[in-house]
Scaffold this motif. Structure first.
Motif: not given
Length: 285
Positions: A23-42
């Motif tokens: 659960t911690v790994l999934v939450v941490w992965t989402a916290a890392v990937l979300l800003p990267l996704y926002i950066l790429v699409v923006s």
């Protein structure tokens, strides 16, 4: 049937025990990937699209933001400046730190612990508290508006951390390496650079990537030491898109994506050495 049920219980209990970690790994992965996704699409959106829907996909995947960011911020010259500063700081930090760590780790001197303590204090003390004194020193030495000045400042900041890393890696090497090299007529400088440093390549990679990331992304010291546009680094150049009343976020995100490329390439090249270094560091005493 009962034996099958009993055999399944340990497996189920192990899976339940691992659930909090996953659960911690999934939450941490989402916290890392979300800003990267926002950066790429923006990078492909206009400022109006970003404000309208931050997580949505762009209407068109055009590269206008990248072209405009490269030309308007003069990122070509700024890239060269950042490469010079980062490369110079990495090389100088590795050379000086290795030369300092070598006697502290290979010789039995009574003041080794004291010297390592002084280097550790350099890691703990925030250098930005001495910005005024550092600015005065740079002005008296004629190093303002100079890439050389930035290289020296960054190297001085990163040397304590690098000495600590090198000393820990060099300490675990067998002393027979030094003795065999001395019997073959090698001097101390040759022993360090031709025998010891090749044996601690993971430490070199760790120091290189951590120094490069810190120097490449730094905005503070170029802001206070650089005034001429010809010597600006990439983070300082990106700030031209951030205004008091209006910010062109599409160009900001595109500039950030461009600036990330060299560090990502460097990390990919050194990833294996860094993993080996982390694994070796876990076994150090």
């Amino acid at each position: 049937m009962s034996a099958l049920v009993i055999s399944r219980r340990p497996v189920l209990s192990r899976q339940v025990a691992r659930l909090p970690g996953w659960t911690v790994l999934v939450v941490w992965t989402a916290a890392v990937l979300l800003p990267l996704y926002i950066l790429v699409v923006s990078c492909f959106k206009t400022t109006a699209e970003i404000y309208d829907n931050r997580l949505g996909l762009p209407k068109s995947w055009a590269f206008d933001n990248f072209v405009n960011a490269w030309t308007r911020a003069n990122l070509g010259q700024n890239f060269v400046n950042s490469l010079i500063v980062t490369g110079g700081a990495v090389i100088l930090t590795i050379v000086v730190s290795a030369m300092a760590a070598y006697p502290l780790s290979r010789y039995k001197l009574g003041w080794n612990a004291v010297m390592l303590g002084l280097f550790l204090s350099g890691i703990m003390l925030p250098i930005r508290l001495a910005s005024v004194e550092l600015f005065t020193l740079m002005r008296n030495l004629g190093l303002l508006d100079s890439l050389t000045g930035l290289i020296l400042v960054y190297s001085a900041i990163r040397i304590p951390f690098a000495v600590f890393i090198f000393a820990n890696f060099m300490r675990v090497l067998p002393s027979e390496l030094d003795e065999a090299a001395r019997m073959d007529g090698a001097g101390e400088v040759r022993i360090l650079f031709q025998v010891i440093l090749p044996m601690v390549k993971p430490a070199v990679s760790i120091v290189a990537i951590f120094t490069a990331i810190a120097v490449w992304n730094d905005f503070f010291f170029p802001l206070i030491f650089i005034f001429d546009d010809r010597y600006k680094t990439v983070p300082l150049a990106i700030s031209v898109f951030v205004g008091q009343f209006r910010t062109d976020w599409g160009l900001v995100f595109a500039s950030l994506a461009i600036s990330m490329a060299p560090i990502l390439i460097m990390y990919c090249l050194l990833a294996r050495q860094i993993r080996e270094g982390v694994g070796a560091g876990g076994g150090m005493k």
